[in-house]
Design a protein around this motif. Structure first.
Motif, PDB file in Angstrom:
ATOM      1  N   TYR A 154      -6.248   6.053 -11.489  1.00  0.00           N
ATOM      2  CA  TYR A 154      -6.196   6.371 -10.062  1.00  0.00           C
ATOM      3  C   TYR A 154      -5.395   7.645  -9.868  1.00  0.00           C
ATOM      4  O   TYR A 154      -4.427   7.901 -10.583  1.00  0.00           O
ATOM      5  CB  TYR A 154      -5.536   5.214  -9.293  1.00  0.00           C
ATOM      6  CG  TYR A 154      -6.310   3.935  -9.447  1.00  0.00           C
ATOM      7  CD1 TYR A 154      -7.286   3.574  -8.528  1.00  0.00           C
ATOM      8  CD2 TYR A 154      -6.093   3.091 -10.533  1.00  0.00           C
ATOM      9  CE1 TYR A 154      -8.022   2.412  -8.681  1.00  0.00           C
ATOM     10  CE2 TYR A 154      -6.820   1.928 -10.697  1.00  0.00           C
ATOM     11  CZ  TYR A 154      -7.786   1.595  -9.775  1.00  0.00           C
ATOM     12  OH  TYR A 154      -8.515   0.445  -9.931  1.00  0.00           O
ATOM     13  N   ILE A 156      -8.285   3.362  -1.548  1.00  0.00           N
ATOM     14  CA  ILE A 156      -9.577   4.017  -1.798  1.00  0.00           C
ATOM     15  C   ILE A 156     -10.406   4.008  -0.522  1.00  0.00           C
ATOM     16  O   ILE A 156     -10.986   5.031  -0.136  1.00  0.00           O
ATOM     17  CB  ILE A 156     -10.331   3.341  -2.962  1.00  0.00           C
ATOM     18  CG1 ILE A 156      -9.631   3.640  -4.291  1.00  0.00           C
ATOM     19  CG2 ILE A 156     -11.793   3.804  -3.004  1.00  0.00           C
ATOM     20  CD1 ILE A 156     -10.137   2.811  -5.455  1.00  0.00           C
ATOM     21  N   LYS A 157     -10.466   2.869   0.156  1.00  0.00           N
ATOM     22  CA  LYS A 157     -11.236   2.766   1.405  1.00  0.00           C
ATOM     23  C   LYS A 157     -10.718   3.720   2.477  1.00  0.00           C
ATOM     24  O   LYS A 157     -11.487   4.238   3.273  1.00  0.00           O
ATOM     25  CB  LYS A 157     -11.197   1.336   1.938  1.00  0.00           C
ATOM     26  CG  LYS A 157     -12.076   0.382   1.171  1.00  0.00           C
ATOM     27  CD  LYS A 157     -11.961  -1.034   1.709  1.00  0.00           C
ATOM     28  CE  LYS A 157     -12.739  -1.993   0.833  1.00  0.00           C
ATOM     29  NZ  LYS A 157     -12.519  -3.395   1.215  1.00  0.00           N
ATOM     30  N   ASP A 185       0.835  -1.205   0.000  1.00  0.00           N
ATOM     31  CA  ASP A 185       0.000   0.000   0.000  1.00  0.00           C
ATOM     32  C   ASP A 185       0.870   1.256   0.000  1.00  0.00           C
ATOM     33  O   ASP A 185       0.614   2.204  -0.751  1.00  0.00           O
ATOM     34  CB  ASP A 185      -0.924   0.024   1.215  1.00  0.00           C
ATOM     35  CG  ASP A 185      -2.027  -1.016   1.166  1.00  0.00           C
ATOM     36  OD1 ASP A 185      -2.041  -1.839   0.221  1.00  0.00           O
ATOM     37  OD2 ASP A 185      -2.877  -1.008   2.074  1.00  0.00           O
ATOM     38  N   TYR A 216      -4.305  -4.387  -7.332  1.00  0.00           N
ATOM     39  CA  TYR A 216      -5.731  -4.093  -7.171  1.00  0.00           C
ATOM     40  C   TYR A 216      -6.150  -4.122  -5.703  1.00  0.00           C
ATOM     41  O   TYR A 216      -6.944  -3.292  -5.258  1.00  0.00           O
ATOM     42  CB  TYR A 216      -6.581  -5.068  -7.989  1.00  0.00           C
ATOM     43  CG  TYR A 216      -6.597  -4.730  -9.459  1.00  0.00           C
ATOM     44  CD1 TYR A 216      -7.234  -3.585  -9.929  1.00  0.00           C
ATOM     45  CD2 TYR A 216      -5.966  -5.545 -10.383  1.00  0.00           C
ATOM     46  CE1 TYR A 216      -7.257  -3.262 -11.278  1.00  0.00           C
ATOM     47  CE2 TYR A 216      -5.976  -5.241 -11.746  1.00  0.00           C
ATOM     48  CZ  TYR A 216      -6.625  -4.102 -12.175  1.00  0.00           C
ATOM     49  OH  TYR A 216      -6.633  -3.783 -13.504  1.00  0.00           O
ATOM     50  N   ARG A 217      -5.607  -5.063  -4.951  1.00  0.00           N
ATOM     51  CA  ARG A 217      -5.919  -5.170  -3.525  1.00  0.00           C
ATOM     52  C   ARG A 217      -5.458  -3.897  -2.797  1.00  0.00           C
ATOM     53  O   ARG A 217      -6.215  -3.323  -2.006  1.00  0.00           O
ATOM     54  CB  ARG A 217      -5.235  -6.404  -2.935  1.00  0.00           C
ATOM     55  CG  ARG A 217      -5.881  -6.934  -1.703  1.00  0.00           C
ATOM     56  CD  ARG A 217      -5.295  -8.280  -1.252  1.00  0.00           C
ATOM     57  NE  ARG A 217      -5.473  -9.322  -2.259  1.00  0.00           N
ATOM     58  CZ  ARG A 217      -4.472  -9.978  -2.870  1.00  0.00           C
ATOM     59  NH1 ARG A 217      -3.225  -9.731  -2.578  1.00  0.00           N
ATOM     60  NH2 ARG A 217      -4.733 -10.908  -3.768  1.00  0.00           N
ATOM     61  N   SER A 218      -4.251  -3.462  -3.087  1.00  0.00           N
ATOM     62  CA  SER A 218      -3.732  -2.246  -2.452  1.00  0.00           C
ATOM     63  C   SER A 218      -4.510  -1.008  -2.889  1.00  0.00           C
ATOM     64  O   SER A 218      -4.787  -0.121  -2.070  1.00  0.00           O
ATOM     65  CB  SER A 218      -2.246  -2.070  -2.776  1.00  0.00           C
ATOM     66  OG  SER A 218      -1.478  -2.986  -2.043  1.00  0.00           O
ATOM     67  N   LEU A 219      -4.860  -0.924  -4.163  1.00  0.00           N
ATOM     68  CA  LEU A 219      -5.653   0.210  -4.641  1.00  0.00           C
ATOM     69  C   LEU A 219      -6.989   0.279  -3.906  1.00  0.00           C
ATOM     70  O   LEU A 219      -7.424   1.362  -3.490  1.00  0.00           O
ATOM     71  CB  LEU A 219      -5.857   0.125  -6.153  1.00  0.00           C
ATOM     72  CG  LEU A 219      -4.614   0.398  -6.996  1.00  0.00           C
ATOM     73  CD1 LEU A 219      -4.863   0.019  -8.453  1.00  0.00           C
ATOM     74  CD2 LEU A 219      -4.157   1.835  -6.875  1.00  0.00           C
ATOM     75  N   ASN A 220      -7.636  -0.855  -3.735  1.00  0.00           N
ATOM     76  CA  ASN A 220      -8.903  -0.886  -2.990  1.00  0.00           C
ATOM     77  C   ASN A 220      -8.708  -0.434  -1.549  1.00  0.00           C
ATOM     78  O   ASN A 220      -9.540   0.294  -1.001  1.00  0.00           O
ATOM     79  CB  ASN A 220      -9.532  -2.269  -3.044  1.00  0.00           C
ATOM     80  CG  ASN A 220     -10.151  -2.566  -4.389  1.00  0.00           C
ATOM     81  OD1 ASN A 220     -10.565  -1.663  -5.107  1.00  0.00           O
ATOM     82  ND2 ASN A 220     -10.214  -3.835  -4.744  1.00  0.00           N
ATOM     83  N   ASN A 221      -7.614  -0.858  -0.914  1.00  0.00           N
ATOM     84  CA  ASN A 221      -7.319  -0.423   0.454  1.00  0.00           C
ATOM     85  C   ASN A 221      -7.137   1.088   0.521  1.00  0.00           C
ATOM     86  O   ASN A 221      -7.658   1.741   1.431  1.00  0.00           O
ATOM     87  CB  ASN A 221      -6.037  -1.096   0.980  1.00  0.00           C
ATOM     88  CG  ASN A 221      -6.194  -2.573   1.214  1.00  0.00           C
ATOM     89  OD1 ASN A 221      -7.298  -3.087   1.344  1.00  0.00           O
ATOM     90  ND2 ASN A 221      -5.079  -3.278   1.257  1.00  0.00           N
ATOM     91  N   LYS A 274     -10.597   6.806  -7.799  1.00  0.00           N
ATOM     92  CA  LYS A 274     -10.585   6.107  -9.079  1.00  0.00           C
ATOM     93  C   LYS A 274     -11.579   6.773 -10.013  1.00  0.00           C
ATOM     94  O   LYS A 274     -12.722   7.037  -9.628  1.00  0.00           O
ATOM     95  CB  LYS A 274     -10.983   4.638  -8.891  1.00  0.00           C
ATOM     96  CG  LYS A 274     -11.053   3.882 -10.207  1.00  0.00           C
ATOM     97  CD  LYS A 274     -11.546   2.470 -10.016  1.00  0.00           C
ATOM     98  CE  LYS A 274     -11.601   1.762 -11.359  1.00  0.00           C
ATOM     99  NZ  LYS A 274     -12.197   0.432 -11.234  1.00  0.00           N
ATOM    100  N   ASN A 288     -13.896   6.078 -12.820  1.00  0.00           N
ATOM    101  CA  ASN A 288     -14.529   4.913 -13.454  1.00  0.00           C
ATOM    102  C   ASN A 288     -14.573   5.049 -14.966  1.00  0.00           C
ATOM    103  O   ASN A 288     -14.552   4.060 -15.676  1.00  0.00           O
ATOM    104  CB  ASN A 288     -15.927   4.695 -12.889  1.00  0.00           C
ATOM    105  CG  ASN A 288     -15.869   4.221 -11.463  1.00  0.00           C
ATOM    106  OD1 ASN A 288     -15.144   3.288 -11.141  1.00  0.00           O
ATOM    107  ND2 ASN A 288     -16.596   4.883 -10.587  1.00  0.00           N
TER     108      ASN A 288
END
Length: 121
Positions: A60, A46-47, A4, A39-44, A53, A55
């Protein structure tokens, strides 16, 4: 540094919005990484409210204000060159509050506005 932190550093240093694969290419210069890790880190991120992001563009970018979780986001995106800028959601939220919606709240919204930047106008 964890994934991250590395990805956040890559996004911070970039002068343009990055796709997940742009980020993967940069991260692979540091250490071998799989797309799912990015993708996992990007989602983290964003949260946590640190990045946004688009769409439409599938890119990003850094959040440009205080880092609150689940804050309202408005992105202005140039139709011609594709640059983007985060706008203050306060004005839009104030206008939207005047219109009472039956089925929706105006909390945690994301909006993308397509227009022309000053350079392309």
């Amino acid at each position: 540094m964890n994934n991250d932190q590395l990805i956040l550093k890559i996004i911070k240093k970039s002068k343009k919005d990055l796709t997940a694969y742009d980020i993967l290419d940069e991260l692979n210069k540091i250490k071998k990484t799989q797309p799912m890790t990015v993708y996992r880190s990007l989602n983290n991120l964003i949260k946590k409210g640190l990045i946004h992001k688009s769409n439409f563009k599938k890119t990003y970018m850094m959040c440009n204000h205080s880092h609150k979780k689940n804050h309202d986001t408005i992105l202005a995106i140039c139709k011609k060159c594709g640059i983007s800028e985060e706008l203050s959601a306060k004005l839009h939220f104030t206008q939207a509050q005047k219109k009472k919606l039956k089925n929706f709240t105006m909390q945690n919204f994301d909006t993308e506005i397509f227009t022309n930047c000053r350079a392309c106008s």
